[in-house]
Design a protein around this motif. Sequence first.
Motif, short mmCIF file in Angstrom:
data_model
loop_
_atom_site.label_atom_id
_atom_site.label_comp_id
_atom_site.label_asym_id
_atom_site.label_seq_id
_atom_site.Cartn_x
_atom_site.Cartn_y
_atom_site.Cartn_z
N SER A 163 0.83 -1.20 0.00
CA SER A 163 0.00 0.00 0.00
C SER A 163 0.87 1.26 0.00
CB SER A 163 -0.90 -0.01 1.24
OG SER A 163 -1.56 1.21 1.36
N TRP A 164 0.30 2.36 -0.52
CA TRP A 164 1.01 3.63 -0.51
C TRP A 164 1.15 4.18 0.90
CZ3 TRP A 164 -1.38 7.83 1.59
CH2 TRP A 164 -2.77 7.71 1.80
N LEU A 165 0.32 3.67 1.84
CA LEU A 165 0.33 4.14 3.22
C LEU A 165 1.51 3.58 4.02
CD1 LEU A 165 -1.49 5.92 4.95
CD2 LEU A 165 -2.73 3.88 5.65
N ALA A 166 2.24 2.64 3.44
CA ALA A 166 3.32 1.98 4.18
C ALA A 166 4.41 2.96 4.59
CB ALA A 166 3.91 0.85 3.34
N PHE A 167 4.87 3.80 3.66
CA PHE A 167 5.97 4.71 3.98
C PHE A 167 5.58 5.71 5.07
CE2 PHE A 167 8.53 8.55 3.19
CZ PHE A 167 9.77 8.02 3.49
N PRO A 168 4.43 6.41 4.98
CA PRO A 168 4.07 7.32 6.06
C PRO A 168 3.91 6.60 7.41
CG PRO A 168 2.67 7.72 4.16
CD PRO A 168 3.49 6.52 3.85
N MET A 169 3.38 5.38 7.37
CA MET A 169 3.21 4.64 8.63
C MET A 169 4.56 4.24 9.24
SD MET A 169 0.14 4.66 9.52
CE MET A 169 0.21 3.52 10.86
N VAL A 170 5.52 3.89 8.41
CA VAL A 170 6.85 3.54 8.93
C VAL A 170 7.49 4.77 9.56
CG1 VAL A 170 9.20 2.88 8.24
CG2 VAL A 170 7.25 1.58 7.40
N ILE A 171 7.37 5.92 8.88
CA ILE A 171 7.94 7.16 9.44
C ILE A 171 7.27 7.51 10.76
CG2 ILE A 171 8.22 9.65 9.04
CD1 ILE A 171 10.06 7.87 7.36
N SER A 172 5.93 7.41 10.81
CA SER A 172 5.24 7.73 12.06
C SER A 172 5.55 6.71 13.15
CB SER A 172 3.73 7.83 11.83
OG SER A 172 3.19 6.57 11.56
N SER A 173 5.80 5.46 12.77
CA SER A 173 6.16 4.45 13.77
C SER A 173 7.52 4.75 14.38
CB SER A 173 6.18 3.06 13.14
OG SER A 173 4.89 2.67 12.78
N VAL A 174 8.44 5.20 13.56
CA VAL A 174 9.77 5.57 14.08
C VAL A 174 9.64 6.74 15.04
CG1 VAL A 174 12.02 6.51 13.44
CG2 VAL A 174 11.04 4.64 12.12
N ALA A 175 8.85 7.74 14.64
CA ALA A 175 8.64 8.89 15.52
C ALA A 175 7.95 8.47 16.82
CB ALA A 175 7.82 9.96 14.81
N SER A 176 6.97 7.58 16.71
CA SER A 176 6.26 7.10 17.91
C SER A 176 7.17 6.30 18.82
CB SER A 176 5.06 6.25 17.50
OG SER A 176 4.06 7.04 16.97
N THR A 177 8.12 5.58 18.24
CA THR A 177 9.07 4.82 19.05
C THR A 177 9.93 5.77 19.89
OG1 THR A 177 9.12 3.08 17.38
CG2 THR A 177 10.92 3.11 18.97
N VAL A 178 10.33 6.88 19.28
CA VAL A 178 11.11 7.87 20.03
C VAL A 178 10.27 8.45 21.17
CG1 VAL A 178 12.22 10.13 19.86
CG2 VAL A 178 12.58 8.44 18.07
N VAL A 179 9.00 8.76 20.88
CA VAL A 179 8.11 9.32 21.90
C VAL A 179 7.85 8.29 23.01
CG1 VAL A 179 5.79 10.19 22.32
CG2 VAL A 179 7.05 10.96 20.32
N ALA A 180 7.68 7.02 22.62
CA ALA A 180 7.44 5.97 23.62
C ALA A 180 8.65 5.80 24.53
CB ALA A 180 7.09 4.66 22.93
N THR A 181 9.84 5.85 23.94
CA THR A 181 11.06 5.75 24.75
C THR A 181 11.13 6.92 25.72
OG1 THR A 181 12.15 4.67 22.90
CG2 THR A 181 13.57 5.55 24.64
N TRP A 182 10.81 8.11 25.23
CA TRP A 182 10.80 9.29 26.08
C TRP A 182 9.80 9.15 27.23
CZ3 TRP A 182 13.96 13.21 26.75
CH2 TRP A 182 13.51 14.29 27.49
N SER A 183 8.64 8.57 26.93
CA SER A 183 7.62 8.42 27.98
C SER A 183 8.07 7.44 29.05
CB SER A 183 6.28 8.01 27.39
OG SER A 183 6.34 6.72 26.86
N VAL A 184 8.77 6.39 28.66
CA VAL A 184 9.28 5.43 29.66
C VAL A 184 10.35 6.10 30.52
CG1 VAL A 184 10.57 3.28 29.94
CG2 VAL A 184 8.70 3.40 28.30
N VAL A 185 11.22 6.89 29.90
CA VAL A 185 12.22 7.63 30.66
C VAL A 185 11.54 8.63 31.60
CG1 VAL A 185 14.11 9.31 30.45
CG2 VAL A 185 14.05 7.31 28.97
N ASP A 186 10.42 9.21 31.14
CA ASP A 186 9.67 10.15 31.97
C ASP A 186 9.14 9.46 33.23
OD1 ASP A 186 8.25 12.56 32.66
OD2 ASP A 186 6.43 11.56 31.95
N VAL A 187 8.66 8.23 33.09
CA VAL A 187 8.19 7.48 34.27
C VAL A 187 9.34 7.29 35.25
CG1 VAL A 187 7.29 5.28 35.09
CG2 VAL A 187 6.38 6.29 33.01
#
Length: 177
Positions: free
Chosen positions: A96-120
């Motif tokens: 699907s054409w949606l694959a590339f935007p989803m991969v980019i957003s997943s990478v960004a979300s991984t960074v945010v998730a890591t930050w949230s765990v560090v925040d805890v």
Amino acid sequence: MGTAERRKAPEESVAERSAERWRHQAPDRDIPVRERAGESAGGQQELYHRPLWVEEPARRRRMPDPVRTAAVRAVLIIAVTLIQAMVAFLCTLAGSWLAFPMVISSVASTVVATWSVVDVWVTRQVWSQRYGVVSEPSSTARSLRRERRARRRQERTALREQERIRRRGGTGQLSHP
């Protein structure tokens, strides 16, 4: 009566122990139990009820509010990140054409998730430093206070001794300056 006598035998099953506990607990008013019904003094049938749940003390203390808030936020962010990663993977498999935007957003979300765990972790450490007074005998703060008190006590004793020597007019000194 020891623990062994109270629990009867170690080979007794959990179901047998809970059934035994049911027989000795206070009745609940809402749920009838047929096999325990009996006759009361007035000739009417009296119903005994089992409780819905049994209160047990918590094994661990409740987390402080800021730490719990950060933990809930982290869990929600991690859940969204996992869903995004799964959608990105499925879109990639489907071509699907949606694959590339989803991969980019997943990478960004991984960074945010890591930050949230560090925040805890940081929130927990900050809370512990501000409000978490350790009152164990092996506490560093307690041993430092104990040493300070002992040092002050020795200083006060030495000052009292000097004052006593001065009041006596120098008697008790070995040599006079």
